[in-house]
Design a protein around this motif. Sequence first.
Motif, PDB file in Angstrom:
ATOM      1  N   SER A 261       0.794  -1.238   0.000  1.00  0.00           N
ATOM      2  CA  SER A 261       0.000   0.000   0.000  1.00  0.00           C
ATOM      3  C   SER A 261       0.827   1.289   0.000  1.00  0.00           C
ATOM      4  CB  SER A 261      -0.967   0.014   1.192  1.00  0.00           C
ATOM      5  OG  SER A 261      -0.232  -0.025   2.397  1.00  0.00           O
ATOM      6  N   ALA A 262       2.105   1.232   0.368  1.00  0.00           N
ATOM      7  CA  ALA A 262       2.893   2.481   0.395  1.00  0.00           C
ATOM      8  C   ALA A 262       4.324   2.214  -0.071  1.00  0.00           C
ATOM      9  CB  ALA A 262       2.879   3.066   1.806  1.00  0.00           C
ATOM     10  N   PRO A 263       4.488   1.866  -1.370  1.00  0.00           N
ATOM     11  CA  PRO A 263       5.821   1.474  -1.848  1.00  0.00           C
ATOM     12  C   PRO A 263       6.827   2.608  -1.713  1.00  0.00           C
ATOM     13  CG  PRO A 263       4.253   1.698  -3.681  1.00  0.00           C
ATOM     14  CD  PRO A 263       3.462   1.814  -2.424  1.00  0.00           C
ATOM     15  N   GLY A 264       7.962   2.323  -1.075  1.00  0.00           N
ATOM     16  CA  GLY A 264       9.003   3.344  -0.879  1.00  0.00           C
ATOM     17  C   GLY A 264       8.747   4.198   0.349  1.00  0.00           C
ATOM     18  N   GLU A 265       7.550   4.072   0.938  1.00  0.00           N
ATOM     19  CA  GLU A 265       7.224   4.916   2.095  1.00  0.00           C
ATOM     20  C   GLU A 265       6.901   4.097   3.340  1.00  0.00           C
ATOM     21  OE1 GLU A 265       4.300   7.664   0.615  1.00  0.00           O
ATOM     22  OE2 GLU A 265       5.746   8.480  -0.810  1.00  0.00           O
ATOM     23  N   SER A 266       7.122   2.794   3.242  1.00  0.00           N
ATOM     24  CA  SER A 266       6.919   1.934   4.418  1.00  0.00           C
ATOM     25  C   SER A 266       8.083   0.953   4.490  1.00  0.00           C
ATOM     26  CB  SER A 266       5.599   1.157   4.283  1.00  0.00           C
ATOM     27  OG  SER A 266       5.614   0.389   3.100  1.00  0.00           O
ATOM     28  N   ASP A 267       8.349   0.455   5.692  1.00  0.00           N
ATOM     29  CA  ASP A 267       9.387  -0.565   5.817  1.00  0.00           C
ATOM     30  C   ASP A 267       8.813  -1.893   5.325  1.00  0.00           C
ATOM     31  OD1 ASP A 267      11.894  -1.584   6.529  1.00  0.00           O
ATOM     32  OD2 ASP A 267      11.059  -2.434   8.366  1.00  0.00           O
ATOM     33  N   LEU A 268       9.625  -2.664   4.656  1.00  0.00           N
ATOM     34  CA  LEU A 268       9.194  -3.968   4.143  1.00  0.00           C
ATOM     35  C   LEU A 268      10.182  -5.007   4.645  1.00  0.00           C
ATOM     36  CD1 LEU A 268       8.545  -3.693   0.302  1.00  0.00           C
ATOM     37  CD2 LEU A 268       6.900  -4.337   2.065  1.00  0.00           C
TER      38      LEU A 268
END
Length: 368
Positions: A261-268
């Motif tokens: 849901s938040a690529p580049g803006e959440s830790d994965l």
Amino acid sequence: MTTPLLTYLRSTVQTDQISVSDFMKTALSHPEFGYYSTRQAIGKSGDFITAPEVSQLFGEMLAGLLLHIWQLYNKPDSCLFEAGPGRGTLLADIDRTYSRLAPDLAKSDWYLLEASPALQDQQTATLPQRTVRHISTLSDLPKQPLFGIANEFFDALGVDQAIYKNGAWHHRMIDIATDELSFSIGPKLTLEQLKTFQAPGTAKPDDIIETSPVGLHLMQSLSTHIAYHGGALIICDYGKTDNHGDTLQAVKDHKAIPVLSAPGESDLTHWVDFDALSTVAKNAGARLIGPVPQGQCLRQLGIEARASQLRQPDNPAADRALIAALDRLLSPAQMGQAFKIALLVPQGDGTPPGFLDATAPMRTGEMS
Ligand code: SAH
């Protein structure tokens, strides 16, 4: 949600689908658009808190373990190493511990593996009194015993997934063409890929298995280094001892969110398969001890005695914070059980403190 990272991906990737590991690598580590380069990810004001950010006790205990092994080796000239040091908090705690207890070891050069240019600067600034070298490949390590740590590093490396559909294993891909990112089914796994994934012969529809090619590659280089030159590497991560199930997770503002849901803006992250790491270590002539639950390991290393020394009866707020931090590291309901610690050393059969009940995990039927 269209993010700068997604716009970049769509403009550079020629196909609609990319592998989960390619997606993770770009989303987390792209020097311009990646999560670790664009945000203050770690710490209270960031998205998640790691063990060194909880308390100095974590770094002190693990530095004590490495120091003990260095002494058993008769204090050789060595290099110090950390993979993915984040804000440098653990670096500072380890350096302080070595400075007090083993100044000769503390004087060694630090070699750091870190993808984010912003974090590299932060890490160098943490140790102004030391020589700090950022390396981009492990072949740049000096040919010396290595004493190092990788905390929440392997879980941030790309993982690939395969899904069982219509009687066969297929790559699980991410569709980046649609407005909302979604998982999709890719080509069937080849025989070679079935082997890489250690795919079981039978499975249920929609079963998922995982493998981390970059993680295994780095583990192989580190294992080979330690097998040839000696040393010890502590690996700490949320993990398990098999490759079954979808373990991907995304975190933002200290909360789990849908993975895409938040690529580049959440830790994965994914849960590390310690069994696979152990197999790679053994094949390279090294040994992975554990993993054991963090609570068990830190207790055996004496964390409670050290915490007693740090108590501040005259400062109730600081004292309460210390006890809360200790509980966060040790309690099974928090990081004590699911968070694991393993130790990579050359072949041998001694069991160091911290790992007294550990057995080396091994897939059945594999190697003698
Ligand atoms: N060890 C730190 C930070 C953990 S977050 C702590 O415990 O607080 C993961 C770290 O690994 C970050 O520093 C991130 O930038 C780094 N990292 C992620 N992928 C990487 C890669 N492929 N190569 C090098 N560093 C990477």
